[in-house]
Write a protein that holds these residues in place. Structure first.
Motif, mmCIF file in Angstrom:
data_model
loop_
_atom_site.group_PDB
_atom_site.id
_atom_site.type_symbol
_atom_site.label_atom_id
_atom_site.label_comp_id
_atom_site.label_asym_id
_atom_site.label_seq_id
_atom_site.Cartn_x
_atom_site.Cartn_y
_atom_site.Cartn_z
ATOM 1 N N ASP A 37 0.842 -1.206 0.000
ATOM 2 C CA ASP A 37 0.000 0.000 0.000
ATOM 3 C C ASP A 37 0.874 1.252 0.000
ATOM 4 N N PRO A 38 0.346 2.323 -0.620
ATOM 5 C CA PRO A 38 1.129 3.568 -0.678
ATOM 6 C C PRO A 38 1.538 4.114 0.693
ATOM 7 N N TYR A 39 0.695 3.928 1.736
ATOM 8 C CA TYR A 39 1.038 4.507 3.040
ATOM 9 C C TYR A 39 2.354 3.938 3.576
ATOM 10 N N GLY A 99 -12.244 -4.743 2.254
ATOM 11 C CA GLY A 99 -11.379 -4.442 3.391
ATOM 12 C C GLY A 99 -11.086 -2.966 3.487
ATOM 13 N N MET A 100 -9.865 -2.677 3.905
ATOM 14 C CA MET A 100 -9.471 -1.309 4.206
ATOM 15 C C MET A 100 -9.603 -0.380 2.993
ATOM 16 N N THR A 101 -9.216 -0.857 1.820
ATOM 17 C CA THR A 101 -9.251 0.060 0.676
ATOM 18 C C THR A 101 -10.683 0.418 0.281
ATOM 19 N N GLY A 102 -11.558 -0.592 0.275
ATOM 20 C CA GLY A 102 -12.955 -0.309 -0.058
ATOM 21 C C GLY A 102 -13.582 0.636 0.958
ATOM 22 N N ALA A 145 -6.317 9.249 -14.246
ATOM 23 C CA ALA A 145 -5.354 8.156 -14.085
ATOM 24 C C ALA A 145 -4.258 8.349 -15.118
ATOM 25 N N GLY A 146 -3.208 7.554 -14.975
ATOM 26 C CA GLY A 146 -2.051 7.698 -15.853
ATOM 27 C C GLY A 146 -2.136 6.795 -17.073
ATOM 28 N N GLY A 147 -2.283 7.393 -18.247
ATOM 29 C CA GLY A 147 -2.206 6.634 -19.497
ATOM 30 C C GLY A 147 -3.565 6.304 -20.085
ATOM 31 N N ASP A 174 -9.484 13.086 -3.186
ATOM 32 C CA ASP A 174 -8.082 13.326 -3.551
ATOM 33 C C ASP A 174 -7.167 12.190 -3.091
ATOM 34 N N ASN A 175 -6.665 11.433 -4.053
ATOM 35 C CA ASN A 175 -5.653 10.407 -3.764
ATOM 36 C C ASN A 175 -4.254 10.873 -4.122
ATOM 37 N N VAL A 176 -4.150 12.005 -4.815
ATOM 38 C CA VAL A 176 -2.900 12.353 -5.496
ATOM 39 C C VAL A 176 -2.254 13.627 -4.957
ATOM 40 N N LEU A 231 -9.608 14.593 1.611
ATOM 41 C CA LEU A 231 -8.151 14.480 1.442
ATOM 42 C C LEU A 231 -7.743 13.103 1.924
ATOM 43 N N CYS A 232 -7.623 12.185 0.973
ATOM 44 C CA CYS A 232 -7.361 10.776 1.306
ATOM 45 C C CYS A 232 -5.876 10.464 1.236
ATOM 46 N N GLY A 233 -5.208 10.982 0.224
ATOM 47 C CA GLY A 233 -3.780 10.715 0.056
ATOM 48 C C GLY A 233 -3.184 11.726 -0.904
ATOM 49 N N PHE A 248 -8.615 12.572 6.303
ATOM 50 C CA PHE A 248 -9.139 11.469 7.119
ATOM 51 C C PHE A 248 -8.230 10.250 7.035
ATOM 52 N N ILE A 249 -8.356 9.412 8.057
ATOM 53 C CA ILE A 249 -7.664 8.123 8.104
ATOM 54 C C ILE A 249 -8.736 7.054 8.285
ATOM 55 N N VAL A 250 -8.687 6.049 7.444
ATOM 56 C CA VAL A 250 -9.779 5.077 7.383
ATOM 57 C C VAL A 250 -10.052 4.425 8.737
ATOM 58 N N GLY A 251 -8.985 4.209 9.532
ATOM 59 C CA GLY A 251 -9.165 3.543 10.823
ATOM 60 C C GLY A 251 -10.153 4.261 11.732
HETATM 61 N N1 LIG Z 1 -6.530 8.148 4.246
HETATM 62 C C1 LIG Z 1 -6.546 6.831 4.366
HETATM 63 O O1 LIG Z 1 -6.935 6.248 5.376
HETATM 64 C C2 LIG Z 1 -6.061 6.019 3.191
HETATM 65 C C3 LIG Z 1 -6.280 4.623 3.131
HETATM 66 C C4 LIG Z 1 -5.862 3.933 1.990
HETATM 67 C C5 LIG Z 1 -5.220 4.621 0.956
HETATM 68 N N2 LIG Z 1 -5.010 5.961 1.090
HETATM 69 C C6 LIG Z 1 -4.391 6.732 0.005
HETATM 70 O O2 LIG Z 1 -5.201 6.553 -1.134
HETATM 71 C C7 LIG Z 1 -4.403 6.669 -2.296
HETATM 72 C C8 LIG Z 1 -4.614 5.451 -3.177
HETATM 73 O O3 LIG Z 1 -4.189 4.290 -2.475
HETATM 74 P P1 LIG Z 1 -4.396 2.853 -3.121
HETATM 75 O O4 LIG Z 1 -4.080 1.854 -2.090
HETATM 76 O O5 LIG Z 1 -5.717 2.802 -3.787
HETATM 77 O O6 LIG Z 1 -3.244 2.820 -4.213
HETATM 78 P P2 LIG Z 1 -3.448 2.692 -5.773
HETATM 79 O O7 LIG Z 1 -4.195 3.912 -6.224
HETATM 80 O O8 LIG Z 1 -4.005 1.363 -6.088
HETATM 81 O O9 LIG Z 1 -1.954 2.723 -6.310
HETATM 82 C C9 LIG Z 1 -1.218 3.871 -6.370
HETATM 83 C C10 LIG Z 1 -1.449 4.600 -7.716
HETATM 84 O O10 LIG Z 1 -0.967 5.927 -7.604
HETATM 85 C C11 LIG Z 1 -0.786 6.416 -8.895
HETATM 86 N N3 LIG Z 1 0.326 7.376 -8.910
HETATM 87 C C12 LIG Z 1 1.630 7.166 -8.606
HETATM 88 N N4 LIG Z 1 2.344 8.305 -8.733
HETATM 89 C C13 LIG Z 1 1.460 9.258 -9.148
HETATM 90 C C14 LIG Z 1 1.575 10.658 -9.466
HETATM 91 N N5 LIG Z 1 2.748 11.298 -9.379
HETATM 92 N N6 LIG Z 1 0.466 11.318 -9.855
HETATM 93 C C15 LIG Z 1 -0.727 10.682 -9.954
HETATM 94 N N7 LIG Z 1 -0.899 9.365 -9.668
HETATM 95 C C16 LIG Z 1 0.182 8.674 -9.270
HETATM 96 C C17 LIG Z 1 -0.515 5.209 -9.801
HETATM 97 O O11 LIG Z 1 -1.541 5.160 -10.786
HETATM 98 P P3 LIG Z 1 -1.411 5.920 -12.213
HETATM 99 O O12 LIG Z 1 -0.952 4.876 -13.171
HETATM 100 O O13 LIG Z 1 -2.789 6.412 -12.462
HETATM 101 O O14 LIG Z 1 -0.384 6.999 -12.046
HETATM 102 C C18 LIG Z 1 -0.670 4.015 -8.859
HETATM 103 O O15 LIG Z 1 -1.334 2.938 -9.457
HETATM 104 C C19 LIG Z 1 -2.967 6.848 -1.814
HETATM 105 O O16 LIG Z 1 -2.670 8.227 -1.795
HETATM 106 C C20 LIG Z 1 -3.009 6.300 -0.412
HETATM 107 O O17 LIG Z 1 -1.992 6.830 0.391
HETATM 108 C C21 LIG Z 1 -5.413 6.656 2.174
#
Ligand SMILES: NC(=O)c1ccc[n+]([C@@H]2O[C@H](COP(=O)([O-])OP(=O)(O)OC[C@H]3O[C@@H](n4cnc5c(N)ncnc54)[C@H](OP(=O)(O)O)[C@@H]3O)[C@@H](O)[C@H]2O)c1
Length: 334
Positions: free
Chosen positions: A47-49, A127-130, A178-180, A221-223, A243-245, A275-278
């Motif tokens: 996971d990115p975190y 799970g956590m991501t959903g 998304a990218g591409g 916002d994931n990005v 603001l998720c990530g 926010f934090i999912v937990g």
């Molecule tokens: N707040 C919380 O509790 C919580 C919980 C889970 C996840 N998150 C956050 O949610 C986000 C997504 O997590 P995920 O688990 O679902 O991962 P994910 O989106 O499945 O994987 C990461 C994706 O980020 C993209 N990426 C990488 N570098 C980038 C850039 N410079 N600009 C734009 N996109 C980029 C890539 O897709 P592309 O090919 O599209 O670039 C990659 O597939 C992350 O920021 C993560 O930290 C937060």
């Protein structure tokens, strides 16, 4: 017990992590003590975190220690049990991933029904991501019927689910970035987005204006970075941001300048909420019930990118940061 392998962080990455920052180490696996179970991990989550945990900084979760096993989500089979609550053979989700075998406190493991859904789905959509996607759009930046919703990282684990949940919550238009081009096509053909933005093509504000000509009401916002800046420009009055990530910033070696248009939040009366999912785990039961129904009726579609073998777990993580995945990135161990 025998010996088994686990991943250690051996160097704190500077910028983009590299394979030499990690080492696969063989260790002795001990028998479980009273109240513990021994789990053979079948699937582990990257996971990115985890990138943030590789830095030695104070955060909501402690950093990984050097030359110690890393941890993270995993699902596996109980192969020995010293707990009356968890029998041998049970499938459990727990937090000691990045290794082949884990001795886990039975209280910190959650038994799941591997007949109701594939076990790895409890690391992803069930799970956590959903739940992250659901909590973000139900509680953090609530979607109202008729809203236009923009999701970044939309082909990833959280983003792909978020776009589809937005629709279920009544969004009138859902835009994803998304990218591409392949990922963009996936957004509209499989995940039901109305429009896709390829951020690698540049001009995010222009692309977003064309994809959402009446502006956006909710931004998931994931990005961060350029995406947040473009979203601030496109948000309508009283717009909301979850603001998720901020994955575009995770490898930064210097503090990056913030969006130069944050002042728009004043005039537009925006709400930006991190926010934090937990903190939203009490929604899990409600979410899983709803998500299971959507999966059954085909209105929630998910993908997994599966990397085989413990040897390749670090590569899977490196690939995740570079966008090698569509949907949830997983490592399959058995
Ligand atoms: N707040 C919380 O509790 C919580 C919980 C889970 C996840 N998150 C956050 O949610 C986000 C997504 O997590 P995920 O688990 O679902 O991962 P994910 O989106 O499945 O994987 C990461 C994706 O980020 C993209 N990426 C990488 N570098 C980038 C850039 N410079 N600009 C734009 N996109 C980029 C890539 O897709 P592309 O090919 O599209 O670039 C990659 O597939 C992350 O920021 C993560 O930290 C937060």
């Amino acid at each position: 017990m025998t010996r088994a392998r686990e991943w250690h962080l051996v160097t704190r990455p500077h910028g983009e992590p590299k394979a030499s920052d990690f080492a696969l180490v063989e260790t002795e696996v001990r028998e479980p003590d009273e109240g513990e179970i021994l789990v053979r991990n079948d699937w582990i989550s990257v996971d990115p975190y985890m990138r943030g945990r590789m830095n030695d900084v104070k955060s909501y979760v402690p950093p990984y220690a050097l030359n110690e096993p890393m941890d993270g989500g995993a699902v596996g089979t109980v192969v020995a049990s010293a707990s009356a609550d968890v029998p041998v053979g049970a499938t459990v989700v727990h937090g000691l991933g990045w290794r082949e075998y884990a001795v886990v406190s039975a209280r910190s493991a959650r038994a799941v029904d591997a007949d109701a859904a594939p076990p790895q789905s409890y690391l992803g959509v069930l799970g956590m991501t959903g739940l992250t996607a659901y909590a973000g759009l139900v509680e953090v930046a609530p979607v109202q019927v008729g809203d236009v919703v923009f999701v970044s990282g939309a082909a990833g684990a959280v983003g792909s689910v978020a776009g589809q949940i937005a629709r279920h919550l009544g969004a009138s238009r859902v835009v994803g970035s998304a990218g591409g081009p392949d990922k963009g096509r996936k957004l509209t053909s499989d995940y039901g987005f109305d429009a896709a933005i390829d951020y690698r093509e540049g001009d995010l504000p222009g692309q977003l204006a064309r994809a959402a000509p009446d502006g956006i009401d909710v931004y998931f916002d994931n990005v961060g970075g350029d995406h947040l800046q473009a979203a601030l420009g496109a948000l309508n009055t009283h717009g909301r941001v979850a603001l998720c990530g901020a994955i575009s910033r995770y490898n930064d070696t210097e503090p990056a300048p913030g969006p130069d248009n944050l002042f728009l939040a004043v005039g537009k009366r925006l709400t930006l909420r991190g926010f934090i999912v937990g903190d939203h785990s009490r929604l899990m039961k409600d979410y899983v019930t709803r998500a299971a129904g959507w999966l059954r009726d085909g209105t929630l579609r998910t993908d997994e990118t599966v990397v085989d073998g413990i040897d390749n777990a670090a590569d899977a993580f490196l690939g995740l940061l570079r966008g090698a995945n569509t949907g949830k990135m997983l490592v399959h161990l058995t």
